[in-house]
Design an enzyme around this catalytic site. Structure first.
Site, PDB file in Angstrom:
ATOM      1  N   HIS A  17       0.843  -1.209   0.000  1.00 18.79           N
ATOM      2  CA  HIS A  17       0.000   0.000   0.000  1.00 18.79           C
ATOM      3  C   HIS A  17       0.877   1.258   0.000  1.00 18.79           C
ATOM      4  O   HIS A  17       0.622   2.206  -0.736  1.00 18.79           O
ATOM      5  CB  HIS A  17      -0.870   0.071   1.257  1.00 18.79           C
ATOM      6  CG  HIS A  17      -1.917  -1.003   1.383  1.00 18.79           C
ATOM      7  ND1 HIS A  17      -2.044  -1.781   2.512  1.00 18.79           N
ATOM      8  CD2 HIS A  17      -2.905  -1.404   0.533  1.00 18.79           C
ATOM      9  CE1 HIS A  17      -3.071  -2.617   2.353  1.00 18.79           C
ATOM     10  NE2 HIS A  17      -3.604  -2.411   1.164  1.00 18.79           N
ATOM     11  N   LYS A  41     -15.755  -7.112   5.385  1.00 24.34           N
ATOM     12  CA  LYS A  41     -14.645  -8.057   5.577  1.00 24.34           C
ATOM     13  C   LYS A  41     -14.330  -8.334   7.042  1.00 24.34           C
ATOM     14  O   LYS A  41     -13.309  -8.713   7.340  1.00 24.34           O
ATOM     15  CB  LYS A  41     -13.381  -7.490   4.922  1.00 24.34           C
ATOM     16  CG  LYS A  41     -13.303  -7.733   3.428  1.00 24.34           C
ATOM     17  CD  LYS A  41     -11.965  -7.257   2.908  1.00 24.34           C
ATOM     18  CE  LYS A  41     -11.812  -7.445   1.423  1.00 24.34           C
ATOM     19  NZ  LYS A  41     -10.601  -6.782   0.933  1.00 24.34           N
ATOM     20  N   ARG A  90      -2.042  -6.153  -8.212  1.00 24.34           N
ATOM     21  CA  ARG A  90      -0.944  -7.085  -7.942  1.00 24.34           C
ATOM     22  C   ARG A  90      -0.878  -8.103  -9.076  1.00 24.34           C
ATOM     23  O   ARG A  90      -0.536  -7.774 -10.187  1.00 24.34           O
ATOM     24  CB  ARG A  90      -1.152  -7.772  -6.584  1.00 24.34           C
ATOM     25  CG  ARG A  90      -0.786  -6.877  -5.432  1.00 24.34           C
ATOM     26  CD  ARG A  90      -1.401  -7.333  -4.159  1.00 24.34           C
ATOM     27  NE  ARG A  90      -2.849  -7.155  -4.188  1.00 24.34           N
ATOM     28  CZ  ARG A  90      -3.656  -7.359  -3.160  1.00 24.34           C
ATOM     29  NH1 ARG A  90      -3.160  -7.778  -2.034  1.00 24.34           N
ATOM     30  NH2 ARG A  90      -4.946  -7.153  -3.262  1.00 24.34           N
ATOM     31  N   SER A 128      -2.761  -7.757   3.033  1.00 20.10           N
ATOM     32  CA  SER A 128      -3.007  -7.601   4.469  1.00 20.10           C
ATOM     33  C   SER A 128      -3.324  -8.957   5.092  1.00 20.10           C
ATOM     34  O   SER A 128      -2.911  -9.234   6.222  1.00 20.10           O
ATOM     35  CB  SER A 128      -4.177  -6.640   4.710  1.00 20.10           C
ATOM     36  OG  SER A 128      -3.859  -5.361   4.224  1.00 20.10           O
TER      37      SER A 128
HETATM   38  P1  ADP Z   1      -9.804  -3.598  -0.521  1.00 20.63           P
HETATM   39  O1  ADP Z   1     -10.543  -4.332   0.539  1.00 20.63           O
HETATM   40  O2  ADP Z   1     -10.535  -2.401  -1.041  1.00 20.63           O
HETATM   41  O3  ADP Z   1      -9.201  -4.447  -1.618  1.00 20.63           O
HETATM   42  P2  ADP Z   1      -7.118  -3.380   0.502  1.00 20.63           P
HETATM   43  O4  ADP Z   1      -6.658  -2.657   1.696  1.00 20.63           O
HETATM   44  O5  ADP Z   1      -6.950  -4.867   0.501  1.00 20.63           O
HETATM   45  O6  ADP Z   1      -8.611  -2.961   0.298  1.00 20.63           O
HETATM   46  O7  ADP Z   1      -6.421  -2.789  -0.788  1.00 20.63           O
HETATM   47  C1  ADP Z   1      -6.574  -1.451  -1.172  1.00 20.63           C
HETATM   48  C2  ADP Z   1      -5.980  -1.278  -2.552  1.00 20.63           C
HETATM   49  O8  ADP Z   1      -4.585  -1.523  -2.504  1.00 20.63           O
HETATM   50  C3  ADP Z   1      -6.523  -2.224  -3.613  1.00 20.63           C
HETATM   51  O9  ADP Z   1      -6.575  -1.548  -4.838  1.00 20.63           O
HETATM   52  C4  ADP Z   1      -5.496  -3.342  -3.645  1.00 20.63           C
HETATM   53  O10 ADP Z   1      -5.489  -4.004  -4.887  1.00 20.63           O
HETATM   54  C5  ADP Z   1      -4.232  -2.530  -3.438  1.00 20.63           C
HETATM   55  N1  ADP Z   1      -3.142  -3.330  -2.863  1.00 20.63           N
HETATM   56  C6  ADP Z   1      -3.170  -4.120  -1.783  1.00 20.63           C
HETATM   57  N2  ADP Z   1      -1.967  -4.714  -1.572  1.00 20.63           N
HETATM   58  C7  ADP Z   1      -1.165  -4.261  -2.568  1.00 20.63           C
HETATM   59  C8  ADP Z   1       0.208  -4.527  -2.934  1.00 20.63           C
HETATM   60  N3  ADP Z   1       0.968  -5.387  -2.266  1.00 20.63           N
HETATM   61  N4  ADP Z   1       0.706  -3.884  -4.017  1.00 20.63           N
HETATM   62  C9  ADP Z   1      -0.089  -3.043  -4.733  1.00 20.63           C
HETATM   63  N5  ADP Z   1      -1.377  -2.772  -4.464  1.00 20.63           N
HETATM   64  C10 ADP Z   1      -1.913  -3.373  -3.386  1.00 20.63           C
END
Ligand code: ADP
Length: 163
Positions: A17, A41, A90, A128
């Site tokens: 992130h 979630k 990703r 996460s």
């Molecule tokens: P959500 O529940 O909306 O997917 P996340 O916190 O899991 O929320 O992710 C928020 C955003 O960050 C999403 O667009 C996700 O694809 C992106 N994201 C999560 N992990 C990574 C990573 N390791 N590299 C790039 N983007 C990421």
């Protein structure tokens, strides 16, 4: 003024992130990292805890702020007078869902553009949920999250064990 919204659960924020936020902050005038309340979630951290961790790790970034929202991302984006939603991609596995969401959002709010940023190879496996699993099993998170997030995870799992 190009204002971009980066929405997500951030449960908790990872280096993946942070990489997206840092790169986006170079492209746009201001980036709002928006923690979603109703991601469906069942999060490990409360909304306040997630926001606090983000604020701490992003304190050096002058054009990044942290907020939260309930309901539709496009509605929040329009409310903020922002034109851009940032999403991170990703592996191919993210694509299908993100594609659907971006097209739905475009239909709901045509003035808002979704901008996708590719994860850097070194974070492309990072999520996460993986981070939470590793922490719960006592593994080191030194390469995955900032130190304060690693500590918060350790404290959280300890407090859950005590219940
Ligand atoms: P959500 O529940 O909306 O997917 P996340 O916190 O899991 O929320 O992710 C928020 C955003 O960050 C999403 O667009 C996700 O694809 C992106 N994201 C999560 N992990 C990574 C990573 N390791 N590299 C790039 N983007 C990421």
């Amino acid at each position: 003024m190009k204002l971009a919204i980066y929405p997500g659960s951030f449960d908790p924020v990872t280096n993946g992130h942070l990489d997206i936020i840092e790169r986006a902050s170079c492209l746009f005038d201001h980036v709002v990292v928006a923690v979603s309340v109703n991601s469906g979630k069942n999060p490990l951290f409360t909304l306040e805890e997630r926001k606090e961790m983000l604020s701490q790790v992003l304190s050096q970034h002058t054009n990044v702020s942290v907020d939260s929202f309930q309901g539709l991302t496009v509605e929040y984006t329009a409310q903020k007078n922002a034109q851009i939603i940032i999403r991170g991609l990703r592996a191919i596995s993210d694509f299908e869902n993100e594609f659907q969401m971006a097209l739905t959002n475009k239909k709901l709010q045509p003035s808002v553009e979704t901008v996708f940023m590719m994860s850097q190879a070194q974070w492309s496996f990072l999520s996460s949920s993986t981070v939470k699993e590793v922490s719960q099993m006592g593994g080191s998170l030194a390469d995955f999250v900032p130190k304060i997030v690693e500590e918060r995870l350790r404290e959280k799992f300890l407090s859950l064990k005590e219940v």
